[in-house]
Design a protein around this motif. Structure first.
Motif, PDB file in Angstrom:
ATOM      1  N   ASN A   1       0.805  -1.211   0.000  1.00  0.00           N
ATOM      2  CA  ASN A   1       0.000   0.000   0.000  1.00  0.00           C
ATOM      3  C   ASN A   1       0.847   1.273   0.000  1.00  0.00           C
ATOM      4  N   TYR A   2       2.135   1.129  -0.042  1.00  0.00           N
ATOM      5  CA  TYR A   2       2.999   2.300  -0.152  1.00  0.00           C
ATOM      6  C   TYR A   2       2.844   2.890  -1.545  1.00  0.00           C
ATOM      7  N   LYS A   3       2.992   4.199  -1.647  1.00  0.00           N
ATOM      8  CA  LYS A   3       2.843   4.858  -2.942  1.00  0.00           C
ATOM      9  C   LYS A   3       4.017   4.566  -3.866  1.00  0.00           C
ATOM     10  N   SER A   4       5.154   4.273  -3.312  1.00  0.00           N
ATOM     11  CA  SER A   4       6.334   3.985  -4.132  1.00  0.00           C
ATOM     12  C   SER A   4       7.340   3.177  -3.316  1.00  0.00           C
ATOM     13  N   ASP A  44       8.839   5.307  -0.559  1.00  0.00           N
ATOM     14  CA  ASP A  44       8.081   5.376   0.703  1.00  0.00           C
ATOM     15  C   ASP A  44       8.332   4.121   1.536  1.00  0.00           C
TER      16      ASP A  44
END
Length: 133
Positions: A6-9, A12
């Protein structure tokens, strides 16, 4: 090492993983590889939930023809086949809808103008529609 996708990248993810740490180059590389593998797995699973794969076989001659056509258009063979399959279905549906609309117009017109219907003409149009289905 469990990874939350669920991290944006990946950045992150790395920031969260190595918070208050000074990781080595090898630890960074391993963390990126682990994140990439799990992200790919997650992506494939979510893609399968919304897409269906269709597989079929064609003769070598048919494949050569498709390859030549695809090359002319500058696209892959699979893209050409998918495009043609979807267009064939849409064009057939549009043709049937047009014929049904025309038939409905004829029937409505005969009702409102109190005209007699040509049953043979209606039958011909219905048979034509049935062939397309």
């Amino acid at each position: 090492m469990e990874i939350d996708v669920n991290y944006k990248s990946v950045h992150d993810y790395m920031d969260a993983l190595f918070k208050d740490m000074n990781p080595t180059d090898d630890e960074i590389r391993q963390a990126k590889e682990a994140y990439r593998k799990l992200y790919q797995k997650y992506y494939r699973e979510s893609y399968k939930k919304s897409h269906v794969q269709i597989t079929f076989r064609v003769s070598k001659d048919q494949y050569r023809e498709l390859t030549a056509l695809a090359k002319e258009q500058g696209i892959k063979v699979t893209s050409l086949v998918k495009q043609r399959a979807l267009e064939a279905n849409n064009s057939k549906n549009i043709s049937v809808k047009i014929q049904l609309s025309e038939l409905l117009d004829i029937i409505e017109q005969s009702i409102y103008q109190d005209k007699e219907l040509s049953i043979t003409e209606i039958l011909k149009q219905l048979e034509s529609i049935e062939k397309k289905l």
